[in-house]
Design a protein around this motif. Structure first.
Motif, short mmCIF file in Angstrom:
data_model
loop_
_atom_site.label_atom_id
_atom_site.label_comp_id
_atom_site.label_asym_id
_atom_site.label_seq_id
_atom_site.Cartn_x
_atom_site.Cartn_y
_atom_site.Cartn_z
N GLY A 213 0.82 -1.22 0.00
CA GLY A 213 0.00 0.00 0.00
C GLY A 213 0.84 1.26 0.00
N LEU A 214 1.91 1.28 0.80
CA LEU A 214 2.78 2.47 0.84
C LEU A 214 3.39 2.75 -0.54
CD1 LEU A 214 4.80 2.24 4.18
CD2 LEU A 214 2.82 3.66 3.67
N GLY A 215 3.91 1.70 -1.18
CA GLY A 215 4.53 1.89 -2.50
C GLY A 215 3.52 2.34 -3.53
N LEU B 33 3.32 5.91 -5.69
CA LEU B 33 3.22 6.00 -7.16
C LEU B 33 1.97 6.78 -7.57
CD1 LEU B 33 4.43 2.47 -8.32
CD2 LEU B 33 5.73 4.58 -8.07
N THR B 34 0.89 6.61 -6.79
CA THR B 34 -0.34 7.35 -7.10
C THR B 34 -0.11 8.84 -6.90
OG1 THR B 34 -1.64 5.46 -6.37
CG2 THR B 34 -2.79 7.56 -6.52
N THR B 35 0.54 9.22 -5.80
CA THR B 35 0.82 10.64 -5.55
C THR B 35 1.79 11.20 -6.60
OG1 THR B 35 0.40 10.49 -3.19
CG2 THR B 35 1.86 12.24 -3.90
N LEU B 36 2.80 10.42 -6.97
CA LEU B 36 3.82 10.93 -7.90
C LEU B 36 3.32 11.06 -9.33
CD1 LEU B 36 6.88 8.90 -6.59
CD2 LEU B 36 6.64 11.38 -6.53
N PHE B 37 2.46 10.13 -9.77
CA PHE B 37 2.08 10.10 -11.20
C PHE B 37 0.59 10.33 -11.46
CE2 PHE B 37 5.96 7.58 -10.87
CZ PHE B 37 6.75 8.20 -11.82
N ALA B 38 -0.25 10.21 -10.46
CA ALA B 38 -1.71 10.32 -10.65
C ALA B 38 -2.13 9.63 -11.96
CB ALA B 38 -2.14 11.79 -10.64
N SER C 63 -3.47 8.45 2.12
CA SER C 63 -2.18 9.05 1.79
C SER C 63 -2.22 10.03 0.61
CB SER C 63 -1.18 7.93 1.50
OG SER C 63 -0.11 8.37 0.73
N CYS C 64 -3.19 9.87 -0.27
CA CYS C 64 -3.08 10.54 -1.58
C CYS C 64 -4.08 11.67 -1.77
CB CYS C 64 -3.27 9.52 -2.71
SG CYS C 64 -2.12 8.15 -2.65
N PHE D 127 -7.09 10.52 -6.43
CA PHE D 127 -6.80 9.07 -6.34
C PHE D 127 -8.02 8.21 -6.65
CE2 PHE D 127 -8.24 10.39 -2.17
CZ PHE D 127 -9.16 9.41 -1.87
N GLU D 128 -9.22 8.76 -6.37
CA GLU D 128 -10.44 7.94 -6.60
C GLU D 128 -10.65 7.70 -8.08
OE1 GLU D 128 -10.34 10.96 -5.35
OE2 GLU D 128 -11.59 12.22 -6.62
#
Ligand SMILES: [Zn+2]
Length: 313
Positions: free
Chosen positions: A233-235, A239-244, A272-273, A278-279
């Motif tokens: 989940g952390l990883g 990646l979700t925050t960095l690349f959306a 986190s995001c 993120f949704e």
């Protein structure tokens, strides 16, 4: 008709894949990397000929996906953990001369990502991240149908982004990389460090077995699954925050037990995001199954030499 070659640490799979991503024939051989590269090259050539004969087709190009690092534009292997002694060997040139066709090579995570982006779970997604979790963690980024490449055409190594600087030593020499905490061997290593010497499932423990034990109600195995969920989940949240991205496609052996992890992963992403939508990022499982790597190898050829490909003339 593309001759597809998937080179992994334990086996080499070869097949014929048609222009719609269907595998028409396939053969396998143990990698046996220690017998040397010329031996493997010889077997790959023979298997390609046999597959073409079985499918009753002529090979019009050869695509290769291989455990990395590999150098796509020169066609050579780097210093690959699972292929000792192959460093610097060129696979593209001799196969091209032998079969009189163009030959293309990519990292296997990139190959599987191209397959999922074309014919699988990531079809028609503009910004796609493909993640394979097994012995290691491989990640590929596909933007508008093209592989993202870094400087010197490097494949970015997102499996080695640091999750916990106080974490275990990673194969890359640094500490606490995502792979060192969340790949299959990390799950096994952690559980073995927790269980008593008389733990009945000690022998032949694998990530898959741990997931089965958790489903059977084994408390320590359930904790290993919780820990795995947390680090996956952390990883994925990073990646979700960095690349959306539009979509994250999850593949690899560990993800065959994804039902145990997905809810927890989604919860971490939710917490986190919050600064990215993120949704709207789909989190989906790879859909091409066992043939994903072969289909991916065929896509590697089309990505480089097919219509509109990176190196098409
Ligand atoms: Zn690392």
């Amino acid at each position: 008709m593309i001759g597809a070659v998937d080179i992994g640490g334990t086996k080499i799979a070869v097949g014929i894949v048609d222009e719609r991503g269907r595998v028409l024939s396939r053969l396998e051989s143990p990698t046996d990397a220690k017998r040397g590269f010329p031996n493997a090259l010889d077997r790959i050539g023979k298997m390609l000929r046999q597959c073409a004969q079985e499918a009753g087709v002529e090979i019009s190009g050869i695509g290769i996906g291989s455990t990395g690092p590999v150098y796509p534009l020169t066609g050579t292997f780097g210093d690959v953990d699972f292929l000792p002694g192959w460093d610097g060997a060129n696979i593209v040139r001799p196969l091209g001369e032998d079969f009189k066709v163009l030959v293309a090579l990519e990292n296997d995570a990139d190959a599987a990502a191209l397959a999922e982006a074309s014919w699988g779970a990531g079809r028609s997604k503009r910004r796609l991240i493909y993640i394979t979790v097994g012995t290691g963690i491989g990640v590929a980024l596909v933007l508008d149908g093209r592989l993202y490449r870094g400087v010197d055409d490097a494949h970015p190594e997102m499996g080695h982004h640091v999750i916990d600087p106080s974490g275990p030593l990673c194969s890359c020499g640094f500490k606490g990389c995502w792979e060192s905490l969340a790949a299959g061997p990390a799950m096994v290593g952690w559980l073995l460090g927790q269980v008593p010497l008389d733990y009945p499932h000690r022998a032949n423990l694998t990530a898959k077995r741990i997931c089965e034990l958790a489903l059977e109600g084994d408390k320590l195995a359930s904790r290993a699954v919780e820990r795995e969920t947390y680090y996956l989940g952390l990883g994925l949240a990073n990646l979700t925050t960095l690349f959306a991205p539009d979509s994250i496609v999850l593949g690899g052996n560990v993800m065959k037990s994804a039902s145990l992890f997905l809810e927890g992963i989604r919860d971490i992403i939710r917490r986190s995001c919050r600064y990215v939508p993120f949704e709207k990022t789909e989190l989906v499982l790879a859909s091409l199954g066992e043939d994903a790597n072969l289909i991916g190898a065929a896509r590697v050829w089309q990505h480089q030499y097919g219509h509109g490909g990176q190196r098409a003339s």
